[in-house]
Design a protein around this motif. Structure first.
Motif, short mmCIF file in Angstrom:
data_model
loop_
_atom_site.label_atom_id
_atom_site.label_comp_id
_atom_site.label_asym_id
_atom_site.label_seq_id
_atom_site.Cartn_x
_atom_site.Cartn_y
_atom_site.Cartn_z
N SER A 238 0.45 -1.19 -0.03
CA SER A 238 0.04 -0.22 0.16
C SER A 238 0.73 1.07 -0.30
CB SER A 238 -0.53 -0.43 1.53
OG SER A 238 -1.56 -0.97 0.93
N SER A 304 -0.03 3.76 -10.75
CA SER A 304 -1.72 3.04 -10.08
C SER A 304 -0.89 1.91 -9.19
CB SER A 304 -2.41 2.59 -10.54
OG SER A 304 -3.33 2.20 -9.87
N VAL A 306 -2.44 0.29 -7.16
CA VAL A 306 -3.46 -0.54 -6.91
C VAL A 306 -3.69 -2.43 -7.82
CG1 VAL A 306 -6.81 -0.80 -6.66
CG2 VAL A 306 -5.02 1.04 -6.14
N TRP A 307 -3.83 -3.08 -7.22
CA TRP A 307 -3.42 -4.22 -8.37
C TRP A 307 -4.89 -4.39 -9.19
CZ3 TRP A 307 -0.23 -7.77 -9.40
CH2 TRP A 307 -0.60 -9.01 -10.04
#
Length: 356
Positions: A238, A304, A306-307
């Protein structure tokens, strides 16, 4: 009751009313004046507010004490008891003020929280507040016991031996507790962070002084002792500023040099124009000669972390690479073998055959 007794009672009542008046003046004027004087210093203001109610109560206690001294006879045998009670009440009032001062919402902990960079979800400040309040209560009780002439040396020695026995029996619990303090102060992760350890991967749901709860992507809740987490490397996904994409793409061995050069240049240019790609590091190079392919090396990052968004960007990059290779006539490599076959016209001549 004699006239002198009535006079003593009137004096006592007058002193009590006088101290009640002092209490009223202190509350309405003096205390407000002190707050205005120290309003620039939040620490002093908070300290005054913590001791406001104990000070107001002190005026009443002091008035009652002096009133009793006036109305009780000089030969009263329990004056020593009355003095001890007075000192005990004063100790309790002082302890009350320090108890209020050690509240978790006080500026004492607000400054500590800002220095350590702790957020509102941190458990360190409430824990320290409870420890300080416990110490205040223990000190008040100890001082009151000492006022009545009881020795606390045996009690302290007993507590020391008991604490040693408890520490030996709860060694694992103590190690988890200390590891919890390290995790909360150093903050390798916080609630809601996606972390990866050699044993588990998931989202942190709760952090206590003994353990941390992690929700895996299979929706299972795993409770991990803090000593285990503090002793292992922790990857906090994160807190990434970018997410890496790296691979080597094999293209056909018979690709001509100009087409391959144009394809590499166009792919790199398209990546540098893509807003979803982090522009700090973009590497696209023809790097490898393999047995059945030519290798183009890719090393880049998505903005980004985020997965799901990362996978979408990676898919778009792959489609873009396929598009450029098709337009330049560069085919992807297929597994192949090269065989040399003896020619029937003579033992010294051979024929090359390709099998794919």
């Amino acid at each position: 009751m004699s006239q002198s007794d009535w006079i003593d009672w009137l004096y006592a009542l007058g002193i009590l009313l006088l101290f009640l008046l002092f209490r009223k003046v202190f509350t309405s004027y003096l205390f407000a004046l002190l707050l205005r004087w120290f309003k620039r210093s939040k620490g002093l203001t908070n300290g005054l507010l913590s001791f406001e109610k104990p000070l107001r109560s002190f005026f009443v206690v002091l008035g009652v004490f002096w009133a009793l001294h006036l109305i009780l006879p000089d030969h009263w045998p329990y004056f020593s008891v009355l003095n001890k009670l007075y000192r005990n009440v004063v100790i309790i009032l002082v302890g009350w003020g320090f108890y209020n001062l050690s509240a978790k919402s006080s500026n004492l902990f607000a400054g500590l929280s800002s220095r350590l960079g702790l957020d509102e979800s941190s458990m360190l400040i409430p824990f320290l507040s409870k420890i300080l309040r416990f110490i205040v209560v223990v000190l008040v009780i100890t001082m009151i016991i000492s006022e009545w002439g009881y020795s606390i040396n045996g009690l302290v020695a007993g507590l020391g031996l008991g604490s040693l026995a408890i520490a030996m029996a709860a060694k694992d619990t103590l190690s988890n507790f200390l590891a919890g303090i390290i995790i909360i102060t150093e903050k390798p992760f916080s609630k809601g962070d996606w972390i990866l350890t050699p044993d588990i991967e998931g989202v942190v749901e709760d952090i206590t002084f003994r353990s941390s709860k992690i929700r895996t992507f299979a929706n299972a809740l795993v409770t991990v002792p803090n000593a285990t987490l503090a002793d292992r490397p922790i990857t906090n996904w994160s807190r990434m500023g970018k997410r890496r994409i790296t691979f080597t793409l094999g293209v056909a061995l018979d690709s001509d040099r100009p087409s391959l050069q144009r394809a590499v240049s166009r792919i790199e240019r398209r990546l540098r124009e893509d807003e979803a790609i982090h522009q700090e590091t973009i590497m696209v190079h023809f790097t490898d000669f393999n047995e059945s392919s030519l290798g183009i090396y890719f090393y880049l990052f998505t903005k980004s972390t985020v997965w799901a968004e990362h996978l979408q960007i990676r898919q778009d990059v792959n489609f873009m690479i396929m598009e450029v290779l098709e337009e330049e006539g560069v085919a992807l490599a297929l597994p192949s073998q090269r065989l040399f076959v003896e020619s029937a016209s003579g033992p010294g001549r051979r024929r090359l055959a390709d099998e794919t």
